[in-house]
Design an enzyme around this catalytic site. Structure first.
Site, PDB file in Angstrom:
ATOM      1  N   LYS A   1       0.840  -1.137  -0.125  1.00  0.00           N
ATOM      2  CA  LYS A   1      -0.175   0.004   0.478  1.00  0.00           C
ATOM      3  C   LYS A   1       0.762   1.608   0.197  1.00  0.00           C
ATOM      4  O   LYS A   1       2.468   1.104   0.216  1.00  0.00           O
ATOM      5  CB  LYS A   1      -0.744  -0.172   1.125  1.00  0.00           C
ATOM      6  CG  LYS A   1       0.462   0.255   2.464  1.00  0.00           C
ATOM      7  CD  LYS A   1       0.291   1.581   2.795  1.00  0.00           C
ATOM      8  CE  LYS A   1       0.559   1.864   4.347  1.00  0.00           C
ATOM      9  NZ  LYS A   1       1.033   3.096   4.535  1.00  0.00           N
TER      10      LYS A   1
ATOM     11  N   VAL B   1      10.861  -3.081   2.885  1.00  0.00           N
ATOM     12  CA  VAL B   1      10.794  -3.662   4.375  1.00  0.00           C
ATOM     13  C   VAL B   1      11.146  -2.433   5.454  1.00  0.00           C
ATOM     14  O   VAL B   1      12.024  -1.928   4.608  1.00  0.00           O
ATOM     15  CB  VAL B   1      11.785  -4.599   4.907  1.00  0.00           C
ATOM     16  CG1 VAL B   1      11.512  -4.857   5.863  1.00  0.00           C
ATOM     17  CG2 VAL B   1      11.605  -5.745   3.568  1.00  0.00           C
TER      18      VAL B   1
ATOM     19  N   ALA C   1       3.015  -1.176   4.446  1.00  0.00           N
ATOM     20  CA  ALA C   1       2.516  -1.356   5.212  1.00  0.00           C
ATOM     21  C   ALA C   1       3.023  -3.475   4.586  1.00  0.00           C
ATOM     22  O   ALA C   1       2.473  -4.153   4.555  1.00  0.00           O
ATOM     23  CB  ALA C   1       0.856  -1.415   4.876  1.00  0.00           C
ATOM     24  N   GLY C   2       4.591  -3.720   4.636  1.00  0.00           N
ATOM     25  CA  GLY C   2       5.318  -5.226   4.272  1.00  0.00           C
ATOM     26  C   GLY C   2       4.758  -6.191   4.902  1.00  0.00           C
ATOM     27  O   GLY C   2       4.059  -7.542   4.540  1.00  0.00           O
ATOM     28  N   GLY C   3       5.009  -5.789   6.294  1.00  0.00           N
ATOM     29  CA  GLY C   3       4.288  -6.899   6.984  1.00  0.00           C
ATOM     30  C   GLY C   3       2.966  -7.257   7.979  1.00  0.00           C
ATOM     31  O   GLY C   3       2.277  -8.340   7.749  1.00  0.00           O
ATOM     32  N   SER C   4       2.431  -6.354   7.379  1.00  0.00           N
ATOM     33  CA  SER C   4       0.999  -6.069   7.433  1.00  0.00           C
ATOM     34  C   SER C   4       0.060  -6.743   6.414  1.00  0.00           C
ATOM     35  O   SER C   4      -0.684  -7.962   6.486  1.00  0.00           O
ATOM     36  CB  SER C   4       0.439  -4.436   7.702  1.00  0.00           C
ATOM     37  OG  SER C   4       0.704  -4.338   9.077  1.00  0.00           O
TER      38      SER C   4
ATOM     39  N   ASP D   1      -2.794  -1.509  10.284  1.00  0.00           N
ATOM     40  CA  ASP D   1      -2.517  -1.833   8.860  1.00  0.00           C
ATOM     41  C   ASP D   1      -3.440  -3.077   8.622  1.00  0.00           C
ATOM     42  O   ASP D   1      -4.195  -3.081   6.819  1.00  0.00           O
ATOM     43  CB  ASP D   1      -1.636  -1.212   8.349  1.00  0.00           C
ATOM     44  CG  ASP D   1      -0.884  -0.603   8.416  1.00  0.00           C
ATOM     45  OD1 ASP D   1      -2.240   0.360   8.661  1.00  0.00           O
ATOM     46  OD2 ASP D   1       0.369  -0.019   8.263  1.00  0.00           O
TER      47      ASP D   1
END
Length: 290
Positions: free
Chosen positions: A11, A96, A101-104, A137
């Site tokens: 995102k 990263v 919002a990579g982890g989310s 997120d």
């Protein structure tokens, strides 16, 4: 079904305002979120031993309970008392610690995948309600598309689809501490410039790309850019090479630019590559789930 492969989409924030600080330390926000066609690949397989394990192509990422993917899988497995386990393979492409919002979005993909693998029959709303337990997120990453996010980011209102246009995404070789950025914002909260989110929504509804770009704003730029001036340099380079608008996403350091056409966007990508300012650079498009 014993395995499933999914795209976890990134995102960007077309607008980001912080409207207040809550007693519990969380920040009240008013943001316009937009999904783009840049994604991680998430593959989930059932295992017989009841464990939840994962592997990833980035050696520095944790693959234990600190990873949101593990938390997402365990949340559903524990709630529904599933006896089997899962193994998650995560192929990272989204930058990263970059405000995307990579982890989310990886966690959202795991929620979706475990739901499908074990036929839990949870609808999107139910997955979003569980997602907020993992991170603010995550509900948006389940929802995707164009949306207004309020509260701490979990109160979501769908918006009409964003204008389709090429999107150039650039991350310099630095990482930004979200906590440090918000702490710095707290120290100067009364003096920062707040973007016109309502006006931005009007231009999105009108499909006016020039209007959108003229009103785009991210209140966190006021604190992140002084800490990392390269962000301003990347924005300037995009604008010099034909971007209609360019802005930092989230707490940074990723910068995105909107372009009227692919030819200009490709030329801008080439020009930015030559500067050596960025470590990851992608030319992509808007994602619309409606």
């Amino acid at each position: 079904m014993d395995n499933i492969s999914l795209k976890a989409l990134a995102k960007i924030n077309i607008g980001l305002d912080v409207t207040g600080i809550r007693d519990d330390g969380y920040h009240e926000v008013k943001m316009i979120m937009q999904t783009v066609n840049l994604f991680d690949k998430v593959s989930i397989s059932k295992t017989a031993d009841g464990s939840v394990t994962m592997a990833t192509n980035l050696k520095f990422l944790p693959v234990n309970d600190d990873n949101l993917c593990i938390k997402a899988a365990k949340l559903l497995i524990d709630e529904f008392q599933i006896k089997e386990g899962v193994h998650i393979d995560l192929e990272k492409h989204i930058p990263v610690a970059a405000g995307m919002a990579g982890g989310s979005t990886d966690a959202a993909a795991v929620l979706f995948g475990v739901n499908k693998l074990f036929n839990l029959k949870l609808n999107k709303k139910a997955l979003m309600e569980r997602g907020v337990k993992i991170g603010a997120d995550v509900p948006y990453c389940v929802m995707r598309g164009t949306a207004l996010a309020e509260g701490i980011g979990e109160v979501l209102s769908p918006l009409p689809p964003m204008v389709k246009c090429p999107v150039l995404i650039a991350k310099p070789g630095i990482s930004v501490s979200t906590k440090q950025v918000y702490n710095a914002l707290d120290d100067c909260f009364d003096t920062v410039e707040h973007p016109d989110i309502d006006g931005l929504i009007g231009d999105i509804k009108a499909g006016d790309l020039a209007g959108i770009c003229s009103k785009m704003g991210n209140v966190l730029e006021d604190v992140t850019i002084p800490l990392h001036p390269i962000i301003a340099d990347i924005k300037a380079n995009m604008m010099e090479n034909g971007a209609v608008g360019a802005m930092m996403s989230g707490s940074g350091p990723t910068v995105f630019g909107f372009f009227n056409d692919n030819k200009t966007a490709k030329a801008a990508k080439d020009a930015l590559t030559k500067t050596g300012m960025v470590k990851q650079l992608y030319l992509t498009t808007m994602f619309n789930n409606r």
